[in-house]
Write an enzyme that holds these catalytic residues in place. Structure first.
Site, PDB file in Angstrom:
ATOM      1  N   SER A 127      -3.784  -3.854  29.833  1.00  0.00           N
ATOM      2  CA  SER A 127      -3.684  -3.404  28.610  1.00  0.00           C
ATOM      3  C   SER A 127      -4.117  -2.193  28.419  1.00  0.00           C
ATOM      4  O   SER A 127      -4.642  -1.539  28.979  1.00  0.00           O
ATOM      5  CB  SER A 127      -5.042  -4.293  27.743  1.00  0.00           C
ATOM      6  OG  SER A 127      -5.416  -3.685  26.490  1.00  0.00           O
ATOM      7  N   TYR A 152     -14.293  -7.630  28.001  1.00  0.00           N
ATOM      8  CA  TYR A 152     -12.894  -7.957  28.159  1.00  0.00           C
ATOM      9  C   TYR A 152     -12.113  -6.779  28.537  1.00  0.00           C
ATOM     10  O   TYR A 152     -11.386  -6.806  29.625  1.00  0.00           O
ATOM     11  CB  TYR A 152     -12.483  -8.364  26.744  1.00  0.00           C
ATOM     12  CG  TYR A 152     -11.057  -8.193  26.598  1.00  0.00           C
ATOM     13  CD1 TYR A 152     -10.077  -9.201  27.156  1.00  0.00           C
ATOM     14  CD2 TYR A 152     -10.355  -7.061  26.137  1.00  0.00           C
ATOM     15  CE1 TYR A 152      -8.730  -9.018  27.224  1.00  0.00           C
ATOM     16  CE2 TYR A 152      -8.778  -6.733  25.881  1.00  0.00           C
ATOM     17  CZ  TYR A 152      -8.245  -7.825  26.567  1.00  0.00           C
ATOM     18  OH  TYR A 152      -6.733  -7.484  26.493  1.00  0.00           O
ATOM     19  N   LYS A 156      -9.950  -6.230  32.394  1.00  0.00           N
ATOM     20  CA  LYS A 156      -8.546  -5.544  32.914  1.00  0.00           C
ATOM     21  C   LYS A 156      -8.748  -4.448  33.809  1.00  0.00           C
ATOM     22  O   LYS A 156      -7.835  -4.234  34.698  1.00  0.00           O
ATOM     23  CB  LYS A 156      -7.981  -5.225  31.554  1.00  0.00           C
ATOM     24  CG  LYS A 156      -7.659  -6.283  30.538  1.00  0.00           C
ATOM     25  CD  LYS A 156      -6.909  -7.181  31.241  1.00  0.00           C
ATOM     26  CE  LYS A 156      -6.613  -8.623  30.352  1.00  0.00           C
ATOM     27  NZ  LYS A 156      -5.598  -9.661  30.917  1.00  0.00           N
TER      28      LYS A 156
END
Ligand code: UFG
Length: 342
Positions: A127, A152, A156
């Site tokens: 992302s 979150y 990544k």
């Protein structure tokens, strides 16, 4: 013989669109999904579009044993695309351990199984969140990564590091991490699309649900940013364009065309669009005047980010095709279609 591609999270939003494009390209698609945030009936949609119903195995990727026995039966897999993960930024702040366990344990389990069964090709859903607020725009892949603002986002960043170290250790696995900007829209057939559970966190499903009457009004988070019109800027790309990039990445790995064991690509249009421009595009394609209200900034929002996609354009030969208007129209067609049925 068709080459087999494992798509984890293949009944989800981006996973299902990618399954369609892989089948269209002639791949044999196998899906693992625990249906935590998706529904089995998505397979009906994939079948309706492609004429092929992919095999679905329902289990949790954190279950090492289940995954081991899956790979024992499927050691002929040519490539893995790993979408399955928790993805709600706000929720991850409240439940960090669940996010770290789910996103990282599943990734480690898959890489271990791939090594054990000599499956060499891996594509990872990453992302643009890894860039934080970049100093220079558009942002390139070589921009410094910023400390993650949410668990979150950290999954990544750490996920990319786990993959890089695994590739570097012995070059058994080759990998491509795709850093998505903001995927929106749905398949042009309106047969598959995004199905957010509960109140949507993302802009476009919130817009379409407001327009159809499920939400009273869109809350626009801030209009006092240091941008031309004061609204936050993002790079919105059509989910079908994004799905096609995964096919290109798989082709590249299987064809041995990758130049390094681990490669990273930005996937975006290269164009920054403000929240107000996104609303105007929706109003134009739908003919609806959207109810919205400007409210406080949302904590943790990046002010402005858009991609420099030139590495993906030149190296992958991939470029977005759909305009913002087209992407918005597909999102609206999809919203109307699902509400018609329910
Ligand atoms: N926005 C609103 N109102 C809403 C929802 C969003 O004004 O109800 C605004 C946000 O403030 C932001 C823009 O619309 O300016 C886009 O917001 P999204 O929530 O749709 O997308 P984000 O850019 O915040 O987040 C997305 C993904 C994340 C990912 C992040 C960066 O949802 O998973 O991009 O990669 F981490």
């Amino acid at each position: 013989m068709k080459k087999k591609v494992l798509v984890t999270g293949g009944t989800g939003y981006i996973g299902s669109h990618t399954a369609v494009e892989l089948i269209n390209e002639g791949y044999d698609v196998v899906i693992i999904d625990n249906l935590y945030n998706s529904e089995e009936k998505v397979l009906d949609g994939i079948e309706k579009i492609t004429g092929v119903r992919p095999v679905l195995e329902v289990f949790d990727l954190c279950d090492h044993e289940m995954l081991g026995s899956f790979f024992s039966k499927n050691s002929d897999i040519a490539a893995v695309i790993h979408f399955a993960a928790y993805k709600a930024v706000g929720e991850s702040v409240r439940k960090p351990l669940e996010y770290y366990r789910n996103n990282l344990v599943s990734l480690i389990n898959i890489l271990e199984s791939m090594k054990k069964h000599k499956v060499p090709n891996f594509v990872f859903s990453s992302s643009c969140t890894v860039y934080g607020q970049p100093e220079k725009l558009p942002v390139t892949e070589s921009a410094p990564l910023q400390p993650a603002v949410s668990p979150y986002g950290n999954t990544k960043q750490v996920g990319e590091e786990i993959i890089r170290d695994t590739v570097d250790a012995d070059n058994m696995i080759k990998a491509i991490a795709l850093r998505y900007f903001n995927p929106i829209g749905a398949h042009p057939s309106a047969i598959i699309g995004e199905l957010p559970h509960g109140v949507p966190e993302n802009l476009v499903p919130y817009i379409t649900q407001t327009a159809i009457g499920i939400r009273e009004e869109l809350k626009v988070f801030g209009n006092d940013y240091d941008t031309p019109d004061g609204y936050c800027i993002r790079d919105y790309l059509h989910v079908v364009d994004l799905a096609k990039a995964h096919v290109v990445a798989v082709n590249r790995l299987i064809g041995g065309k990758n130049k390094a064991g681990f490669e990273v690509f930005n996937l975006g249009t290269g164009k920054g669009v403000s929240v107000m421009e996104a609303i105007s595009s929706f109003e134009k394609v739908s003919g609806i005047s959207l109810k919205y209200k400007v409210v406080e900034r949302r904590p943790g929002d990046i002010e402005k980010i858009w991609a420099d996609p030139s590495f993906a354009n030149t190296e992958l030969g991939w470029k977005t095709q759909s305009s913002l208007d087209v992407a918005m129209k597909t999102a609206w067609d999809w919203e109307k279609q699902i509400r018609k049925k329910s």
